[in-house]
Design a protein around this motif. Structure first.
Motif, PDB file in Angstrom:
ATOM      1  N   GLU A  73       1.290  -0.972   0.106  1.00  0.00           N
ATOM      2  CA  GLU A  73      -0.088  -0.152  -0.063  1.00  0.00           C
ATOM      3  C   GLU A  73       0.875   1.074  -0.181  1.00  0.00           C
ATOM      4  O   GLU A  73       0.545   2.196  -0.782  1.00  0.00           O
ATOM      5  N   LYS A  74       1.822   1.823   0.632  1.00  0.00           N
ATOM      6  CA  LYS A  74       2.822   2.839   1.137  1.00  0.00           C
ATOM      7  C   LYS A  74       3.804   2.438  -0.637  1.00  0.00           C
ATOM      8  O   LYS A  74       3.777   3.994  -0.826  1.00  0.00           O
ATOM      9  N   LEU A  75       3.870   1.538  -1.131  1.00  0.00           N
ATOM     10  CA  LEU A  75       4.521   1.359  -2.220  1.00  0.00           C
ATOM     11  C   LEU A  75       3.485   1.967  -4.194  1.00  0.00           C
ATOM     12  O   LEU A  75       4.026   1.144  -4.676  1.00  0.00           O
ATOM     13  N   ALA A  76       2.463   1.405  -3.388  1.00  0.00           N
ATOM     14  CA  ALA A  76       1.453   1.614  -4.649  1.00  0.00           C
ATOM     15  C   ALA A  76       1.855   2.470  -6.087  1.00  0.00           C
ATOM     16  O   ALA A  76       1.914   1.972  -6.988  1.00  0.00           O
ATOM     17  N   ASP A  77       2.545   3.417  -5.150  1.00  0.00           N
ATOM     18  CA  ASP A  77       2.436   4.482  -6.442  1.00  0.00           C
ATOM     19  C   ASP A  77       3.975   5.508  -6.019  1.00  0.00           C
ATOM     20  O   ASP A  77       3.962   6.860  -6.522  1.00  0.00           O
ATOM     21  N   LEU A  85      11.674  -5.364  -7.159  1.00  0.00           N
ATOM     22  CA  LEU A  85      10.922  -5.010  -5.215  1.00  0.00           C
ATOM     23  C   LEU A  85       9.008  -5.360  -6.130  1.00  0.00           C
ATOM     24  O   LEU A  85       7.981  -6.458  -5.093  1.00  0.00           O
ATOM     25  N   ILE A  86       8.797  -4.488  -6.964  1.00  0.00           N
ATOM     26  CA  ILE A  86       7.314  -4.595  -7.310  1.00  0.00           C
ATOM     27  C   ILE A  86       6.828  -5.923  -8.371  1.00  0.00           C
ATOM     28  O   ILE A  86       5.959  -5.990  -7.658  1.00  0.00           O
ATOM     29  N   ASN A  87       8.032  -6.453  -8.662  1.00  0.00           N
ATOM     30  CA  ASN A  87       7.243  -6.738  -9.694  1.00  0.00           C
ATOM     31  C   ASN A  87       6.612  -8.468  -8.676  1.00  0.00           C
ATOM     32  O   ASN A  87       6.137  -8.996  -9.007  1.00  0.00           O
ATOM     33  N   VAL A  88       7.779  -8.705  -7.991  1.00  0.00           N
ATOM     34  CA  VAL A  88       7.914  -9.524  -6.498  1.00  0.00           C
ATOM     35  C   VAL A  88       5.911  -9.308  -5.435  1.00  0.00           C
ATOM     36  O   VAL A  88       5.758 -10.248  -5.641  1.00  0.00           O
ATOM     37  N   ASP A  95      -4.637 -10.368  -1.890  1.00  0.00           N
ATOM     38  CA  ASP A  95      -4.577  -8.762  -1.008  1.00  0.00           C
ATOM     39  C   ASP A  95      -3.275  -8.461  -1.472  1.00  0.00           C
ATOM     40  O   ASP A  95      -3.343  -7.255  -1.124  1.00  0.00           O
ATOM     41  N   VAL A  96      -2.010  -8.832  -0.987  1.00  0.00           N
ATOM     42  CA  VAL A  96      -1.047  -8.087  -1.164  1.00  0.00           C
ATOM     43  C   VAL A  96       0.000  -6.893  -2.619  1.00  0.00           C
ATOM     44  O   VAL A  96      -0.821  -6.281  -2.666  1.00  0.00           O
ATOM     45  N   ALA A  97      -1.057  -7.714  -3.306  1.00  0.00           N
ATOM     46  CA  ALA A  97      -0.647  -7.734  -5.028  1.00  0.00           C
ATOM     47  C   ALA A  97      -1.287  -6.474  -5.701  1.00  0.00           C
ATOM     48  O   ALA A  97      -1.832  -5.740  -6.743  1.00  0.00           O
ATOM     49  N   ARG A  98      -3.016  -6.771  -4.705  1.00  0.00           N
ATOM     50  CA  ARG A  98      -3.374  -5.702  -5.489  1.00  0.00           C
ATOM     51  C   ARG A  98      -3.483  -4.544  -5.554  1.00  0.00           C
ATOM     52  O   ARG A  98      -3.515  -4.393  -6.795  1.00  0.00           O
ATOM     53  N   PRO A  99      -3.302  -3.699  -4.353  1.00  0.00           N
ATOM     54  CA  PRO A  99      -3.036  -2.173  -4.866  1.00  0.00           C
ATOM     55  C   PRO A  99      -1.425  -1.952  -5.264  1.00  0.00           C
ATOM     56  O   PRO A  99      -1.344  -0.656  -6.763  1.00  0.00           O
ATOM     57  N   ILE A 100      -0.487  -2.724  -5.348  1.00  0.00           N
ATOM     58  CA  ILE A 100       0.343  -2.900  -6.496  1.00  0.00           C
ATOM     59  C   ILE A 100       0.307  -2.508  -7.952  1.00  0.00           C
ATOM     60  O   ILE A 100       0.426  -1.979  -9.010  1.00  0.00           O
ATOM     61  N   ILE A 101      -0.700  -3.789  -8.320  1.00  0.00           N
ATOM     62  CA  ILE A 101      -1.170  -3.924  -9.878  1.00  0.00           C
ATOM     63  C   ILE A 101      -2.202  -2.801  -9.446  1.00  0.00           C
ATOM     64  O   ILE A 101      -2.060  -2.624 -11.524  1.00  0.00           O
ATOM     65  N   ALA A 102      -2.953  -2.416  -9.685  1.00  0.00           N
ATOM     66  CA  ALA A 102      -3.543  -1.381  -9.220  1.00  0.00           C
ATOM     67  C   ALA A 102      -3.154  -0.257  -9.840  1.00  0.00           C
ATOM     68  O   ALA A 102      -3.541   0.759 -10.963  1.00  0.00           O
ATOM     69  N   ALA A 103      -1.956   0.738  -9.238  1.00  0.00           N
ATOM     70  CA  ALA A 103      -1.910   1.568  -9.138  1.00  0.00           C
ATOM     71  C   ALA A 103      -0.023   1.581  -9.463  1.00  0.00           C
ATOM     72  O   ALA A 103       0.745   2.861 -10.498  1.00  0.00           O
ATOM     73  N   GLU A 126      -7.316  -8.151 -11.936  1.00  0.00           N
ATOM     74  CA  GLU A 126      -6.742  -7.045 -11.698  1.00  0.00           C
ATOM     75  C   GLU A 126      -6.158  -6.575 -11.904  1.00  0.00           C
ATOM     76  O   GLU A 126      -6.475  -5.540 -12.624  1.00  0.00           O
ATOM     77  N   VAL A 127      -5.550  -7.282 -13.244  1.00  0.00           N
ATOM     78  CA  VAL A 127      -4.675  -7.000 -14.619  1.00  0.00           C
ATOM     79  C   VAL A 127      -5.812  -5.695 -15.429  1.00  0.00           C
ATOM     80  O   VAL A 127      -5.302  -5.005 -16.268  1.00  0.00           O
ATOM     81  N   ALA A 128      -7.119  -6.031 -15.305  1.00  0.00           N
ATOM     82  CA  ALA A 128      -7.884  -6.636 -16.795  1.00  0.00           C
ATOM     83  C   ALA A 128      -8.959  -4.976 -16.071  1.00  0.00           C
ATOM     84  O   ALA A 128      -9.162  -4.155 -16.517  1.00  0.00           O
ATOM     85  N   ARG A 129      -8.570  -4.921 -13.968  1.00  0.00           N
ATOM     86  CA  ARG A 129      -9.513  -3.489 -13.860  1.00  0.00           C
ATOM     87  C   ARG A 129      -8.729  -1.970 -14.035  1.00  0.00           C
ATOM     88  O   ARG A 129      -9.345  -1.005 -14.093  1.00  0.00           O
ATOM     89  N   ARG A 130      -7.051  -2.231 -13.537  1.00  0.00           N
ATOM     90  CA  ARG A 130      -5.969  -1.240 -14.116  1.00  0.00           C
ATOM     91  C   ARG A 130      -6.121  -0.190 -14.669  1.00  0.00           C
ATOM     92  O   ARG A 130      -6.504   0.324 -16.234  1.00  0.00           O
ATOM     93  N   PRO A 131      -6.346   0.935 -14.497  1.00  0.00           N
ATOM     94  CA  PRO A 131      -6.512   1.938 -15.041  1.00  0.00           C
ATOM     95  C   PRO A 131      -5.698   2.667 -15.939  1.00  0.00           C
ATOM     96  O   PRO A 131      -4.459   2.368 -15.837  1.00  0.00           O
TER      97      PRO A 131
END
Length: 365
Positions: A73-77, A85-88, A95-103, A126-131
């Protein structure tokens, strides 16, 4: 003074080996890098990036899931976050990956496409939902054709969809019912595609399309009529206007869905069997007979090909067809089935005690 105290706290945390202190060190480092990374600075330096990647990955390996989630959540943006690290984190539990994939701005198209190939369905959704999803990723999703992921893509109004992509999604909506509602509200839906989608929607969504696109009622009626003809006749128009007979499996599936819909609506009655035969639809007759009589479809097929008409007569009697009507039914069945069932029995029904063929009911699920 605050900076000095923060550095001293980090040094003390780094000296301990307890999981709780290492978790706190992980989050503290993220906060420190965020301050230094905003607007550029040392955190963006390649050498510093390599060092940060090594430190974070070593800490993440031992971190509990809740701590990894908070870090994500801290690293999402964060633009400064190390790519490794982001790819890991993007491949971690959903639950961990969701904010990273989204943003995460660190994830590139190739990273997202790798997730489509290597990660779970939840990650792919989540990939398909990514803005603002890019064209290469959209194309990869369409190639895979996973219904749940396609549905998520249809609901993503910021994805880079072309007119061809929209046509492909609308075509998929024929077999994937979940696609229909998000596509009906999609800003890139055209009046031409709305006309195709109309016939597969419920009444409320149909009305919304009519109001949005001011669709021609005559065109809608023709589209609906064509769908009904296809469901009942097993034919569809090809792109060049020629009529193409549906493949056997497709036709049987259409008939099964039609029978199921009629049954659910309370419209599947014995009279429909006669109608199916008059239209030359022997397989539709068989499907409807099996559904009405709660019979195993294979047993109905055996009755149609039996050496005598008694098994078929028994099945018809079980769904309420009067024995006086059976000779006409038998005549139509034989006309469509190369003279089967054989050994004509046009008179009164046989003695039930003499019937050895047993029509077993289908097992209830």
């Amino acid at each position: 003074m605050a900076a000095i105290e923060s550095q001293e706290r980090l040094v003390n945390l780094a000296r301990t080996r307890t999981p709780a202190d290492r978790d706190r060190l992980l989050l503290a480092l993220a906060d420190l890098c965020r301050v230094g990374g905003d607007g550029g600075g040392a955190a963006a330096n390649p050498a510093v990036q390599d060092l940060l990647s090594t430190i974070f990955l070593n800490l993440v390996v031992e971190a509990e899931r809740d701590m990894r989630r908070r870090l994500a959540e801290k690293l999402a943006d964060a633009e400064w976050a190390p790519s490794a690290l982001i790819n890991v984190l993007a491949l971690d539990e959903i639950d961990v990956a969701r904010p990273i994939i989204a943003a995460s701005p660190v994830l590139k198209d190739e990273d997202l496409m790798r997730l489509l190939l290597e990660a779970t369905i939840e990650h792919q959704i989540e990939v398909a939902r990514r803005p603002r999803l890019g064209r290469p990723v959209v194309a990869a999703i369409l190639r895979q054709g996973e219904p749940a992921v396609l549905t998520a893509l249809a609901g993503n109004t910021t994805a880079d969809l072309t007119d061809a992509d929209m046509r492909e999604l609308v075509a998929e909506a024929r077999r994937v019912a979940a696609l229909r509602v998000p596509l009906a509200g999609h800003p890139r839906l055209t009046s031409e595609l709305a006309l195709q989608l109309y016939v597969w929607l419920g009444q409320a969504m149909r009305q919304a399309l009519v109001e949005r696109f001011r669709l021609d009622q005559d065109a809608l009626d023709e589209a609906l009529a064509e769908t009904v003809r296809e469901a009942h006749g097993g034919v569809r128009p090809s792109d060049d206007g020629l009529v193409v007979v549906a493949r056997e499996g497709e036709r049987q599936e259409m008939e099964r869905r039609l029978v199921e819909k009629l049954h659910v609506a309370g419209q599947l009655r014995a009279g429909y069997l006669v109608r199916a035969l008059r239209e030359g639809r022997l397989s539709l007759f068989a499907a409807a007979l099996a559904k009405l009589g709660e019979l195993v479809p294979e047993h109905v097929s055996e009755a149609l090909d039996a050496a005598t008409p008694e098994p078929l007569q028994l099945a018809c009697a079980g769904v309420g067809i009067d024995r006086s009507a059976f000779p006409s039914i038998l005549l139509m069945v034989r006309g469509l089935n190369a003279g089967r069932p054989g050994a004509a029995t046009e008179g009164p029904p046989p003695n039930p005690n003499g019937i050895t063929f047993v029509m077993r009911p289908a097992k209830r699920r």
